[in-house]
Design an enzyme around this catalytic site. Structure first.
Site, PDB file in Angstrom:
ATOM      1  N   ASP A  92      99.396 -56.240 -22.535  1.00 38.51           N
ATOM      2  CA  ASP A  92     100.146 -55.078 -22.089  1.00 38.51           C
ATOM      3  C   ASP A  92      99.536 -54.576 -20.788  1.00 38.51           C
ATOM      4  OD1 ASP A  92     101.510 -52.285 -22.553  1.00 38.51           O
ATOM      5  OD2 ASP A  92      99.365 -51.914 -22.392  1.00 38.51           O
ATOM      6  N   MET A  93     100.305 -53.814 -20.029  1.00 38.62           N
ATOM      7  CA  MET A  93      99.794 -53.334 -18.748  1.00 38.62           C
ATOM      8  C   MET A  93      99.589 -51.816 -18.683  1.00 38.62           C
ATOM      9  SD  MET A  93     101.927 -55.777 -16.166  1.00 38.62           S
ATOM     10  CE  MET A  93     101.145 -55.088 -14.734  1.00 38.62           C
ATOM     11  N   GLU A  94     100.012 -51.072 -19.677  1.00 41.37           N
ATOM     12  CA  GLU A  94      99.940 -49.617 -19.574  1.00 41.37           C
ATOM     13  C   GLU A  94      99.122 -48.909 -20.653  1.00 41.37           C
ATOM     14  OE1 GLU A  94     103.417 -51.296 -17.677  1.00 41.37           O
ATOM     15  OE2 GLU A  94     103.063 -51.207 -19.815  1.00 41.37           O
ATOM     16  N   SER A 116     108.438 -58.726 -25.078  1.00 43.72           N
ATOM     17  CA  SER A 116     109.563 -59.032 -24.192  1.00 43.72           C
ATOM     18  C   SER A 116     109.396 -60.374 -23.487  1.00 43.72           C
ATOM     19  CB  SER A 116     109.727 -57.921 -23.148  1.00 43.72           C
ATOM     20  OG  SER A 116     108.562 -57.827 -22.353  1.00 43.72           O
ATOM     21  N   ASP A 117     108.173 -60.776 -23.241  1.00 43.93           N
ATOM     22  CA  ASP A 117     107.910 -62.028 -22.535  1.00 43.93           C
ATOM     23  C   ASP A 117     106.780 -62.766 -23.246  1.00 43.93           C
ATOM     24  OD1 ASP A 117     109.711 -61.174 -20.492  1.00 43.93           O
ATOM     25  OD2 ASP A 117     108.081 -60.043 -19.570  1.00 43.93           O
TER      26      ASP A 117
END
Length: 101
Positions: A46-48, A70-71
């Site tokens: 995750d990025m957040e 999602s990906d």
């Protein structure tokens, strides 16, 4: 977390509970990182979340990340922008119901 999990069970939403790695790997993935994360049982990237958890802690708020895949970083499968807008309703409903209880 327990409340969200119990709501998901009641609504028969398929959920997994576990650790995610939060970083900017989406833009510059280290080929050795993903197998290492898998060995440690990390469920996703995750990025957040790390930033949001840090901010919540700083402000004294409770927080919980509820994520939808999602990906896929290994296979390259991606969810289209349209599908992201139309198919993540269960996650949104779970988050709202958890927050309101």
């Amino acid at each position: 977390l327990h409340k969200a999990y119990m709501i998901a069970q009641q609504k028969q939403i398929n959920v997994k509970v576990g650790n995610v790695f939060s970083g900017d790997m989406y833009y510059d993935p280290d080929e050795d990182m993903i197998p290492a994360l898998e060995r440690f049982g990390v469920l996703g990237v995750d990025m957040e979340v790390a930033g949001l958890y840090g901010l919540a802690h700083h402000k004294g708020f409770e927080s919980l990340a509820i994520l939808t895949v999602s990906d896929h970083c290994l296979t390259g499968e991606e969810t289209s922008a349209e599908a992201r807008q139309l198919t993540f309703n269960q996650m949104i409903e779970l988050a709202l119901e958890t927050a309101c209880q």
